[in-house]
Design an enzyme around this catalytic site. Structure first.
Site, PDB file in Angstrom:
ATOM      1  N   ASN A  44       0.821  -1.207   0.000  1.00  0.00           N
ATOM      2  CA  ASN A  44       0.000   0.000   0.000  1.00  0.00           C
ATOM      3  C   ASN A  44       0.856   1.259   0.000  1.00  0.00           C
ATOM      4  O   ASN A  44       0.601   2.219  -0.746  1.00  0.00           O
ATOM      5  CB  ASN A  44      -0.913   0.015   1.230  1.00  0.00           C
ATOM      6  CG  ASN A  44      -2.054  -0.967   1.149  1.00  0.00           C
ATOM      7  OD1 ASN A  44      -2.329  -1.521   0.086  1.00  0.00           O
ATOM      8  ND2 ASN A  44      -2.731  -1.196   2.255  1.00  0.00           N
ATOM      9  N   ARG A 380     -11.112  -3.983 -14.233  1.00  0.00           N
ATOM     10  CA  ARG A 380      -9.926  -4.795 -13.924  1.00  0.00           C
ATOM     11  C   ARG A 380     -10.331  -6.258 -14.042  1.00  0.00           C
ATOM     12  O   ARG A 380     -11.322  -6.686 -13.446  1.00  0.00           O
ATOM     13  CB  ARG A 380      -9.410  -4.534 -12.506  1.00  0.00           C
ATOM     14  CG  ARG A 380      -8.965  -3.108 -12.223  1.00  0.00           C
ATOM     15  CD  ARG A 380      -8.341  -3.005 -10.835  1.00  0.00           C
ATOM     16  NE  ARG A 380      -8.203  -1.641 -10.385  1.00  0.00           N
ATOM     17  CZ  ARG A 380      -7.182  -0.837 -10.684  1.00  0.00           C
ATOM     18  NH1 ARG A 380      -6.208  -1.293 -11.455  1.00  0.00           N
ATOM     19  NH2 ARG A 380      -7.125   0.391 -10.225  1.00  0.00           N
ATOM     20  N   ARG A 410      -5.490   2.175 -13.586  1.00  0.00           N
ATOM     21  CA  ARG A 410      -4.095   2.329 -13.184  1.00  0.00           C
ATOM     22  C   ARG A 410      -3.449   1.005 -12.774  1.00  0.00           C
ATOM     23  O   ARG A 410      -3.987   0.246 -11.978  1.00  0.00           O
ATOM     24  CB  ARG A 410      -4.000   3.318 -12.022  1.00  0.00           C
ATOM     25  CG  ARG A 410      -2.565   3.645 -11.623  1.00  0.00           C
ATOM     26  CD  ARG A 410      -2.510   4.497 -10.381  1.00  0.00           C
ATOM     27  NE  ARG A 410      -3.129   5.779 -10.584  1.00  0.00           N
ATOM     28  CZ  ARG A 410      -4.035   6.303  -9.767  1.00  0.00           C
ATOM     29  NH1 ARG A 410      -4.441   5.620  -8.714  1.00  0.00           N
ATOM     30  NH2 ARG A 410      -4.547   7.490 -10.000  1.00  0.00           N
ATOM     31  N   HIS A 440     -15.824   2.988 -14.588  1.00  0.00           N
ATOM     32  CA  HIS A 440     -15.571   2.185 -13.389  1.00  0.00           C
ATOM     33  C   HIS A 440     -16.750   1.268 -13.068  1.00  0.00           C
ATOM     34  O   HIS A 440     -16.706   0.505 -12.111  1.00  0.00           O
ATOM     35  CB  HIS A 440     -15.293   3.142 -12.217  1.00  0.00           C
ATOM     36  CG  HIS A 440     -14.732   2.494 -10.995  1.00  0.00           C
ATOM     37  ND1 HIS A 440     -15.422   2.430  -9.794  1.00  0.00           N
ATOM     38  CD2 HIS A 440     -13.540   1.888 -10.778  1.00  0.00           C
ATOM     39  CE1 HIS A 440     -14.676   1.819  -8.902  1.00  0.00           C
ATOM     40  NE2 HIS A 440     -13.536   1.468  -9.459  1.00  0.00           N
ATOM     41  N   ARG A 576     -13.922   2.410   4.969  1.00  0.00           N
ATOM     42  CA  ARG A 576     -12.692   1.641   5.133  1.00  0.00           C
ATOM     43  C   ARG A 576     -11.442   2.504   5.022  1.00  0.00           C
ATOM     44  O   ARG A 576     -10.514   2.390   5.809  1.00  0.00           O
ATOM     45  CB  ARG A 576     -12.618   0.526   4.080  1.00  0.00           C
ATOM     46  CG  ARG A 576     -11.431  -0.422   4.278  1.00  0.00           C
ATOM     47  CD  ARG A 576     -11.120  -1.193   3.019  1.00  0.00           C
ATOM     48  NE  ARG A 576     -10.399  -0.395   2.057  1.00  0.00           N
ATOM     49  CZ  ARG A 576     -10.576  -0.443   0.738  1.00  0.00           C
ATOM     50  NH1 ARG A 576     -11.488  -1.219   0.235  1.00  0.00           N
ATOM     51  NH2 ARG A 576      -9.867   0.312  -0.070  1.00  0.00           N
ATOM     52  N   HIS A 604     -14.908  -3.899   0.413  1.00  0.00           N
ATOM     53  CA  HIS A 604     -14.886  -3.210  -0.881  1.00  0.00           C
ATOM     54  C   HIS A 604     -16.271  -2.789  -1.360  1.00  0.00           C
ATOM     55  O   HIS A 604     -16.398  -1.985  -2.272  1.00  0.00           O
ATOM     56  CB  HIS A 604     -14.240  -4.138  -1.918  1.00  0.00           C
ATOM     57  CG  HIS A 604     -13.938  -3.490  -3.225  1.00  0.00           C
ATOM     58  ND1 HIS A 604     -14.679  -3.718  -4.377  1.00  0.00           N
ATOM     59  CD2 HIS A 604     -12.982  -2.599  -3.575  1.00  0.00           C
ATOM     60  CE1 HIS A 604     -14.179  -3.009  -5.370  1.00  0.00           C
ATOM     61  NE2 HIS A 604     -13.154  -2.324  -4.921  1.00  0.00           N
TER      62      HIS A 604
END
Length: 697
Positions: A44, A380, A410, A440, A576, A604
């Site tokens: 991270n 993704r 990214r 997205h 989160r 998530h």
């Protein structure tokens, strides 16, 4: 509402990453998982420097008037606060790894060699592995002497994320000069395992860092020289490069150019062994064209995200209890998922429930003779994507398959481009990124003919939608918590078709009754729903708002939440990561509760529940309440209409609101405060969720 408080987004993110470090510190967490959390923390932080610190550096280089357009606070001040926070956390990381984790591994019959010398048997074994395998990957580079450097433009480019040794060498034979030679040497962690398992001794498993095996065999790399110093370093480059003028030219070509440019992007962090002498640091600064603000002392070892690959869970006594994905028992009796979806909306909870149902949905669509059209938006996808393979099969089976591929995702650009080209080669119609926005949304639409009746006639085609809070990625679906909804609700699938129409021809999406679609109506609809709660509160009625997000940063939405709190709306937030709302401020946010949950799975999913006078409205979405999501991305939020599913979601979120094991309250300073148990028995939300779904199917 002038003068409202906002937390800095980057410092808030660092608070989240420290919460990850807390898990590594917790002795109640299985040891192998504690090591994993160290790796996650390191990974991270690496990405944070490559992206966010790079952006802040660019802003800091702007003139003051230009900076204020992008950042309300002087970026130099933020960068200084980041440096202080990271230094404090890094010290905690190093102490934890050295004084707690490694001794705990030894007590568990696992030795990770660090700075101590190898035993005689392991020294020979390491030397053999070095000669047979490692040596072929090494590229030593001489940069000059301690007094005179070689021309910098003649030196190979340092790779971002790669590890190196800086060395000072002295010839063993008499030399004409007393100068030391300076060299650097790659540590090939991109080609070889970072941790090498050596032969066990008396039942104790031993691992060695790849770095240390190289250190112990440097005489082979530099024959005729005595190694005076060998100290590790690593360079991060700024990798959030901007695509120039997305609206003209070939966007895919520009993406490829951007990927190439990352290799030569400006340095952003130069991590080095803290024992490195200042004069050697200064020489490396000159050689690699660094500036002082790039410098950051690290530890003896860098890129400890590689700890994720340390195979501890395979060792006796260190296996981590796993929650085996549950079946969705209501779906299993159906021979076809399409029949199940026609009966009612179906909601899946990942990773608690198996992702195989999503794979099955695409596999059935690929071979079903009645399916004639498949549309998917991919952000993704897995490197070995079963979903992409199903779409390829569908195209080869004569289906019309259209896939929107976001090649600006990214760090997934290359993987997405590869799959786009492979699918296109199989006959899939590929639509690439839209200029100016990222797509997205996680959506799919399957169109299917009705079966013939006895007279050989067909009814209207049936449309089946899949909408999710998470990516079409079976790899991350095993560790990210997300929701996935299968539906053939006529209004939702019709509006889903409008979204795909926009992706294909950029026709503005209008007249939406069911879906929330950014940048068209998602933010506005959320504002109106909060306004309704405010109105109810002012009428003296119960008003409540529950949000679960990964990030809350947009000032418009934060201001609206402050307004709701002041009107008497009960506001509870499960955030989160980044949270720029400041809770607990008298007269502004004293009634807002912010909870951060970090556990085995990465939280998530995004969900919003509005009380609505006792008739709750529930929305799931791909979007966080960040500026980028609300205004600069195509996102899709979708309602949950079935009362049973609403109750199910409320029950599972209640576990998180009352978690007294892994939840933390975020205070006014952004710190993570331990939660006092509400009930006699502690609640651990993720385990409670699994148990509830297991019991209720």
């Amino acid at each position: 509402m002038a003068g409202l408080p906002y937390a800095d987004r980057d410092l808030s993110w660092l608070s989240f990453n420290e919460r990850v470090l807390d898990e590594a510190h917790d002795p109640q967490v299985p040891l192998a998982s504690r090591v994993k959390f160290l790796a996650i923390y390191s990974a991270n932080l690496d990405e944070f420097f490559r992206v966010r610190v790079g952006i802040l550096r660019r802003l800091a280089a702007l003139k003051a008037k230009q900076r204020t357009k992008h950042l309300p606070v002087d970026p130099q001040i933020v960068l200084a606060e980041i440096a202080d926070a990271v230094a404090r956390q890094q010290q905690r990381f190093d102490t934890l790894f050295t004084n707690d984790i490694c001794p705990a591994l030894r007590r568990s019959q696992v030795v990770l060699y660090r700075s101590e010398p190898f035993s005689d048997a392991h020294r020979q074994e390491a030397a053999q592995y070095f000669r047979s395998t490692i040596l072929s990957y090494l590229q030593p580079v001489f940069v000059g002497t301690s007094r005179r450097m070689n021309r910098r433009d003649k030196l190979p480019l340092l790779n971002s994320q790669a590890l190196y040794f800086a060395l000072t060498l002295r010839p063993k034979a008499p030399a004409s000069s007393d100068d030391s030679l300076i060299a650097y040497l790659n540590i090939p962690r991109d080609k070889l395992d970072r941790f090498v398992e050596l032969s066990p001794i008396e039942g104790v498993t031993h691992f060695a860092f790849l770095d240390d095996i190289i250190r112990s065999n440097l005489s082979i790399v530099f024959p005729g020289y005595e190694v005076e110093q060998c100290l590790s370093f690593k360079l991060n480059r700024a990798e959030d490069t901007t695509i120039q003028d997305e609206y003209r030219g070939n966007l895919v070509k520009k993406i490829r150019m951007q990927l190439a440019e990352r290799k030569t992007a400006p340095p952003i962090r130069f991590l080095y062994d803290p024992t490195m002498p200042p004069d050697l640091v200064e020489q490396l600064v000159h050689v690699f064209r660094l500036s002082n603000h790039d410098l950051m002392a690290g530890g003896r070892y860098h890129s400890l995200s590689d700890l994720m690959k340390l195979p501890l869970t395979k060792l006796p006594g260190l296996a981590v209890p796993t929650l085996v994905p549950l079946p969705a028992v209501a779906l299993d009796p159906y021979e076809s998922l399409f029949d199940a979806i026609r009966q009612q909306d179906r909601l899946l909870h990942f990773p608690y429930q198996s992702y195989s149902y999503v794979l099955r949905f695409f596999n059935e669509a690929a071979i079903d003779p009645l399916v004639y059209d498949i549309q998917v938006a991919l952000y993704r996808i897995a490197a070995d994507s079963l979903i992409a393979n199903a779409l390829i099969s569908a195209a080869r089976n004569g289906k019309r398959v259209t896939v929107f591929v976001e090649v600006k995702a990214r760090f997934d650009e290359a993987n997405n481009l590869r799959w786009a080209e492979e699918m296109e080669g199989a006959g899939v119609r590929i639509i690439y990124s839209l200029p100016g926005v990222k797509v997205h949304a996680k959506i799919a639409l399957v169109r299917r003919l009705s079966a013939e009746d006895k007279r050989g006639k067909r009814g209207k085609p049936l449309h089946f939608g899949y909408l999710s809070t998470g990516n079409f990625n079976e790899a991350t679906a095993s560790v990210y918590t997300d929701f996935g909804l299968f539906t053939c609700h006529s209004g939702m699938v019709k509006e889903l078709g409008k979204v795909f129409g926009y992706l294909k021809n950029q026709k503005v999406v209008r007249h939406l009754k069911h879906l929330l679609v950014a940048p068209f109506n998602l933010q506005q609809r959320y504002v109106s729903l909060i306004d309704r709660e405010i109105t109810l509160a002012k009428q003296g009625k119960k008003a409540r708002l529950l949000l679960k997000l990964n990030g809350l940063e947009d000032p418009v939405m934060i201001d609206k939440l402050y307004e709701a709190n002041q009107a008497g709306v009960e506001v509870k937030l499960l955030i989160r990561g980044i949270c720029c709302l400041v809770p607990g401020v008298a007269g502004i946010s004293e009634g807002i509760e912010v909870i951060r949950l970090v556990d085995q799975f990465l939280e998530h999913s995004r969900i919003a529940i509005f009380h609505n006078g006792g008739k709750p409205e529930v929305y799931l979405a791909s979007a966080d309440w960040m500026n980028r999501n609300l205004y600069h991305r195509v996102e899709v939020g979708f309602p949950i209409y079935a009362l049973g599913l609403k109750h199910e979601l409320a029950t599972l979120l209640d576990f998180q609101l009352n978690d007294s094991v892994k939840a933390r309250h975020v205070d006014e300073q952004g710190h993570n405060q331990v939660v006092d148990p509400v009930y006699h028995s502690p609640i651990r939300a993720q385990q409670a969720t699994y148990d509830w779904l297991k019991a209720h199917g």
